[in-house]
Design an enzyme around this catalytic site. Structure first.
Site, short mmCIF file in Angstrom:
data_model
loop_
_atom_site.label_atom_id
_atom_site.label_comp_id
_atom_site.label_asym_id
_atom_site.label_seq_id
_atom_site.Cartn_x
_atom_site.Cartn_y
_atom_site.Cartn_z
N MET A 227 0.82 -1.21 0.00
CA MET A 227 0.00 0.00 0.00
C MET A 227 0.86 1.27 0.00
O MET A 227 2.01 1.26 0.43
CB MET A 227 -0.91 0.02 1.23
N ASP B 155 -2.71 -4.86 0.10
CA ASP B 155 -2.26 -6.11 0.73
C ASP B 155 -3.08 -6.47 1.96
O ASP B 155 -3.41 -7.65 2.16
CB ASP B 155 -0.76 -6.07 1.04
#
Length: 497
Positions: free
Chosen positions: A81, A239
């Site tokens: 991210m 994720d």
């Protein structure tokens, strides 16, 4: 039987997980790539390394799975991210990606919160922290203005990989939520944020659901790897969202605790958004029109690794933790706070440092080891408590993944401290499994992710709460919570020296 490929683009490696329609893992492959640290606190990566890694994964699967080229039907992604990728008008990478764990943007975060903090929280449901994407954009604007003048596209890592595979640019809502530029409730780029920080809206990609199709595998790549049919590509997710999907976190009654280097306590949120006021992260989920909240302990497993490497380097983890079950909860009045690199939840504090409180001559190495595990688990309970008190949550079970799921005594400790049943995944495949599930759902193999989860995800027992231990921890936890306030002034004094 057809296959889906989940590609998990992590911080250190790209992992590919090939799964068939029954949820059976057919093959897997991993390709590493380096981190770049040009200065203290800087963390970068060359996006071209991700493309090389993807080719290595394809090559490995083509070699090890005989019918890879015949049966691959869909691909989706999980991605690290926040990390910033910038391209010019010719879609060329302009600089190394600035990663989520880069901390150069403290000044930019302070400026954002001072000038636009209340508005940002109302729109994005999060406060500005160094990890997020927006402060990284501001850093480039201020420190690399000539380069900023060439920027025409802003992407996140998995989306750059997706562009290379398809030739189209998209970003799903779960990853977009971590940029601090998404109106989380309205599911659109926030014009107020973009105008405040002089970011043209056409620099940002089209938004799409995580299981939405972004294109098909480009013909040159299909030919190179012997793929004989059209392969559909799906957007994928952040994720943490994919990890939650892969762990079956699809209802409000189930939480997830993930203990790796850092630690996460994560909860599913329905359409009714809670008001956490920045005390927890709140993001769009990979599940359509749903959300998830999470708190972060910066040094969870890292605290245990640090303790072992510093005080018991000659022991294995199993040897270090042997015997902790014989010590009563509280490690005989020894407390540890895992703030060894600062903290995120519930204290956004880069200056606080860890501590052992209550040391006396009766304490052995095993007491200290137990105190470290308890301190890590207490720190994650801080997030659980926020969810329970602010949003009124009650967790019927919690899925434990990562290092905390590998030791039965630690699992029992989690059950006792969280006062909830703990279960573990039968096969823990991480965010890559969630990515594969998004591809399987996007292909129409399943009606929705819930149905996919019933095939792809299974659990094994972990631990049930011991009522006596629960009672003891309920008395100890408020004492643990006092340590932050008692040591904050001391930690700040050290920083002033």
């Amino acid at each position: 039987m057809a296959y889906v490929l989940g590609l998990d683009l992590g911080t250190s490696a790209l992992k590919g997980l090939l799964i068939d329609e029954k949820g059976t893992i057919i093959g897997s492959a991993t390709a590493d790539y380096p981190l770049i640290h040009p200065a203290s606190g800087y963390s970068e990566q060359d996006p071209n390394e991700w493309l090389k890694a993807c080719e290595q994964v394809f090559e490995s699967l083509q070699t090890t799975v005989a019918d890879f080229g015949e049966q691959l039907a869909g691909i989706s992604f999980s991605g690290q991210m926040h990390s910033l990728v910038v391209l010019d008008e010719e879609q060329r990478v302009l600089r190394n990606a600035i990663l989520w764990n880069d901390v150069r943007t403290t000044t930019q975060c302070e400026t954002i919160m001072a000038d636009f903090g209340e508005e940002l929280l109302a729109i994005t449901k999060n406060i500005a922290l160094e990890g997020f994407t927006l402060p990284k954009i501001l850093w480039i604007q201020e420190n690399e203005p000539e380069l900023w003048g060439k920027v025409r596209h802003i992407l996140l890592p998995k989306d750059y990989l997706g562009y290379w595979l398809t030739g189209t640019m998209h970003m799903d809502y779960s990853d977009a939520a971590g940029t601090l530029m998404l109106d989380v409730a309205e599911k659109q780029w926030s014009q107020a944020v973009l105008e405040q920080f002089a970011i043209p809206s056409n620099y940002l990609p089209k938004l799409i659901d995580s299981s939405g199709q972004t294109g098909i595998l480009q013909p040159n790549l299909a030919e190179k790897y012997g793929i004989q049919q059209e392969v559909k590509i799906f957007a994928g997710g952040a994720d943490n969202a994919c990890a939650a999907i892969g762990a079956g976190i699809l209802s409000v009654e189930t939480g997830m605790v993930s203990i790796g280097t850092s630690g996460v306590f994560l909860s599913y949120e329905d359409q009714q958004l809670p008001t956490y006021q920045g005390k927890l992260h709140l993001f769009n989920h990979g599940i359509k029109d749903r959300y998830y909240s999470m708190g972060v302990t910066l040094a969870a497993g890292h605290s245990l690794s640090w303790f072992k490497d510093t005080f018991a380097a000659d022991l294995s983890f199993e040897e270090l933790l042997a015997g902790i079950d014989a010590i009563e909860p509280g490690a005989e009045r020894l407390l540890f706070t895992p703030y060894i690199v600062g903290e995120r939840t519930p204290h956004v504090d880069s200056q606080i440092r860890g501590s052992f409180i209550g040391i006396d001559t009766n304490h052995t190495l095993t007491h200290f080891a137990k105190a470290v595990l308890e301190g890590i688990t207490f720190s994650l309970k801080d997030s659980q408590q926020l969810m329970e008190t602010i949003a009124g949550k009650t967790f019927e079970k919690i899925v434990s993944v990562g290092g905390g799921a590998k030791n039965p005594d630690w699992l029992q400790m989690q059950a006792d401290i969280f006062n909830s049943e703990i279960v573990c995944l039968t096969a823990e495949e991480g965010p890559g499994l969630g990515a594969a599930m998004l591809a399987a759902t996007g292909l129409g193999w399943f009606e929705d992710l819930q149905a996919c989860s019933e095939t792809f995800v299974s659990y094994r027992p972990g631990a049930l709460p011991n009522p006596q231990n629960v009672e003891k921890y309920q008395k100890l936890y408020p004492i643990y919570q006092k340590v932050y306030g008692a040591t904050k002034v001391i930690s700040e004094a050290f920083c002033d020296e």
